[in-house]
Design a protein around this motif. Structure first.
Motif, PDB file in Angstrom:
ATOM      1  N   VAL A   1      -8.005  -0.467  -5.199  1.00 12.78           N
ATOM      2  CA  VAL A   1      -6.597  -0.621  -4.819  1.00 12.78           C
ATOM      3  C   VAL A   1      -6.460  -1.905  -3.990  1.00 12.78           C
ATOM      4  CG1 VAL A   1      -4.755   0.360  -3.377  1.00 12.78           C
ATOM      5  CG2 VAL A   1      -6.090   1.857  -4.893  1.00 12.78           C
ATOM      6  N   ARG A   2      -7.395  -2.116  -3.083  1.00 11.10           N
ATOM      7  CA  ARG A   2      -7.347  -3.318  -2.238  1.00 11.10           C
ATOM      8  C   ARG A   2      -7.506  -4.578  -3.094  1.00 11.10           C
ATOM      9  NH1 ARG A   2      -6.937  -1.685   2.745  1.00 11.10           N
ATOM     10  NH2 ARG A   2      -6.670  -3.866   3.281  1.00 11.10           N
ATOM     11  N   ARG A   3      -8.453  -4.539  -4.028  1.00 14.78           N
ATOM     12  CA  ARG A   3      -8.669  -5.706  -4.884  1.00 14.78           C
ATOM     13  C   ARG A   3      -7.370  -6.101  -5.588  1.00 14.78           C
ATOM     14  NH1 ARG A   3      -8.003  -6.215  -9.606  1.00 14.78           N
ATOM     15  NH2 ARG A   3      -8.294  -4.022 -10.106  1.00 14.78           N
TER      16      ARG A   3
ATOM     17  N   TYR B   1       0.847  -1.206   0.000  1.00 14.47           N
ATOM     18  CA  TYR B   1       0.000   0.000   0.000  1.00 14.47           C
ATOM     19  C   TYR B   1       0.879   1.252   0.000  1.00 14.47           C
ATOM     20  CZ  TYR B   1      -3.914  -3.099   0.664  1.00 14.47           C
ATOM     21  OH  TYR B   1      -4.847  -4.085   0.467  1.00 14.47           O
ATOM     22  N   ARG B   2       2.001   1.170   0.721  1.00 19.14           N
ATOM     23  CA  ARG B   2       2.926   2.311   0.767  1.00 19.14           C
ATOM     24  C   ARG B   2       3.540   2.566  -0.608  1.00 19.14           C
ATOM     25  NH1 ARG B   2       4.935   3.964   5.810  1.00 19.14           N
ATOM     26  NH2 ARG B   2       3.846   2.955   7.546  1.00 19.14           N
ATOM     27  N   ALA B   3       3.843   1.504  -1.350  1.00 17.39           N
ATOM     28  CA  ALA B   3       4.449   1.678  -2.676  1.00 17.39           C
ATOM     29  C   ALA B   3       3.470   2.380  -3.620  1.00 17.39           C
ATOM     30  CB  ALA B   3       4.881   0.323  -3.239  1.00 17.39           C
TER      31      ALA B   3
ATOM     32  N   GLY C   1      -0.422  -7.322   8.208  1.00 20.85           N
ATOM     33  CA  GLY C   1      -1.180  -6.212   7.647  1.00 20.85           C
ATOM     34  C   GLY C   1      -2.342  -5.834   8.533  1.00 20.85           C
ATOM     35  N   ARG C   2      -3.484  -5.541   7.891  1.00 19.35           N
ATOM     36  CA  ARG C   2      -4.689  -5.157   8.643  1.00 19.35           C
ATOM     37  C   ARG C   2      -5.834  -6.136   8.393  1.00 19.35           C
ATOM     38  NH1 ARG C   2      -1.126  -2.103   9.196  1.00 19.35           N
ATOM     39  NH2 ARG C   2      -1.081   0.071   9.867  1.00 19.35           N
ATOM     40  N   ASP C   3      -5.808  -6.792   7.217  1.00 21.49           N
ATOM     41  CA  ASP C   3      -6.951  -7.619   6.796  1.00 21.49           C
ATOM     42  C   ASP C   3      -6.485  -9.004   6.344  1.00 21.49           C
ATOM     43  OD1 ASP C   3      -5.514  -6.857   4.561  1.00 21.49           O
ATOM     44  OD2 ASP C   3      -7.270  -6.740   3.268  1.00 21.49           O
ATOM     45  N   ILE C   4      -5.321  -9.436   6.806  1.00 16.41           N
ATOM     46  CA  ILE C   4      -4.788 -10.697   6.280  1.00 16.41           C
ATOM     47  C   ILE C   4      -5.651 -11.872   6.769  1.00 16.41           C
ATOM     48  CG2 ILE C   4      -2.725 -12.144   5.996  1.00 16.41           C
ATOM     49  CD1 ILE C   4      -2.554  -9.197   4.869  1.00 16.41           C
TER      50      ILE C   4
ATOM     51  N   THR D   1     -12.122   2.550  10.507  1.00 15.07           N
ATOM     52  CA  THR D   1     -13.500   2.960  10.223  1.00 15.07           C
ATOM     53  C   THR D   1     -13.827   2.935   8.729  1.00 15.07           C
ATOM     54  OG1 THR D   1     -12.802   5.272  10.138  1.00 15.07           O
ATOM     55  CG2 THR D   1     -13.654   4.490  12.247  1.00 15.07           C
ATOM     56  N   ARG D   2     -12.837   2.659   7.862  1.00 14.08           N
ATOM     57  CA  ARG D   2     -13.135   2.655   6.422  1.00 14.08           C
ATOM     58  C   ARG D   2     -14.109   1.522   6.102  1.00 14.08           C
ATOM     59  NH1 ARG D   2      -7.170   0.448   5.438  1.00 14.08           N
ATOM     60  NH2 ARG D   2      -7.633  -1.743   5.735  1.00 14.08           N
ATOM     61  N   ALA D   3     -14.830   1.701   4.978  1.00 14.13           N
ATOM     62  CA  ALA D   3     -15.829   0.694   4.613  1.00 14.13           C
ATOM     63  C   ALA D   3     -15.159  -0.581   4.087  1.00 14.13           C
ATOM     64  CB  ALA D   3     -16.752   1.269   3.546  1.00 14.13           C
TER      65      ALA D   3
END
Ligand code: DC
Length: 225
Positions: free
Chosen positions: A106-108, A39-41, A127-130, A184-186
């Motif tokens: 971006v996530r997809r 995500y940083r890249a 990560g956050r959602d692994i 809090t993001r969807a």
């Protein structure tokens, strides 16, 4: 042949995910993958190109086309062949990463790449959602957490060690802002995934956290086989 083992480590910024995930991977001979670096890249690319960070369609194209690679060991990150390991760690890119990571496209794109990375080799991915999205069937899911004060202190020490001292107040504000946005993001917010084991690292040494996680992996993986 046994299927590759997936260890998912999620949690907020400053909980110790990178340090622990890297050590656990090295101990087990697994591949370490820092999904936040991806995500940083994308964020670095956007910042360099002066892009509007809310331009979802353009950022999705960046995430689809950016060639993001890790050198063995996982700490060196390349963006289209350029070593960006340092450039992606500035406070500005941290904030931009938190913004672009809220874009579903971006996530997809990045989740697809992350799943490919875990399909053929045993990995420790942080990560956050692994554990919640990328690998909901991960063999082991850990949610690492720590008090905000401890997380602030760790992040401030890290920046100081890099020769970029920032006041604790500023680090605390930056972490709180990212925590709020990431949770809090969807799209795939930071959550404790079902089945995750929560480890509070506030009062534990790195060695103690590593030990707890190695034991968990030993238990889970031997029962699964
Ligand atoms: O782990 P990190 O601080 O390097 O992550 C940078 C940003 O990327 C963070 O603010 C949230 C986002 N991120 C994400 O949304 N999902 C991931 N799996 C990893 C990171």
């Amino acid at each position: 042949m046994p299927h590759p083992v997936v260890v998912a480590i999620d949690g907020p910024a400053g909980a110790g995910k990178s340090t622990i995930a890297r050590r656990v991977a090295a101990r087990l001979g697994f591949v370490y993958i820092d999904s936040g670096a991806m995500y940083r890249a994308v964020a670095l690319w956007a910042v360099r190109e002066n892009m509007d960070l809310e331009d979802a369609a353009r950022l999705e194209r960046v995430a689809d086309t950016a060639r993001i690679e890790f050198a063995p060991g996982g700490s060196t990150v390349f963006l289209d062949g350029e070593d960006v390991s340092e450039a992606i760690r500035t406070p500005g890119v941290s904030q931009a990463a938190s913004i672009v990571s809220a874009i579903p496209g971006v996530r997809r794109a990045l989740v697809e790449q992350q799943r490919r990375m875990g399909a053929t080799e045993s990995v420790v991915m942080e990560g956050r959602d692994i554990g919640s999205v990328v690998f909901p069937n991960a063999d082991v899911k850990v949610f690492l957490d720590a008090d905000p004060a401890a997380r602030t202190q760790r992040r401030a020490l890290e920046l100081e060690a890099k020769g970029e001292p920032v006041s604790s107040e500023e680090v605390a504000r930056e972490l709180a802002e990212r925590d709020r946005r990431d949770s809090t993001r969807a799209a795939a917010p930071l959550v404790e995934a079902p089945g995750a084991i929560r480890v509070d690292t506030t009062r534990l040494s790195i060695e103690e956290v590593e030990q707890v996680i190695l034991e968990l992996i030993a238990q889970r993986v031997s029962t699964a086989r």
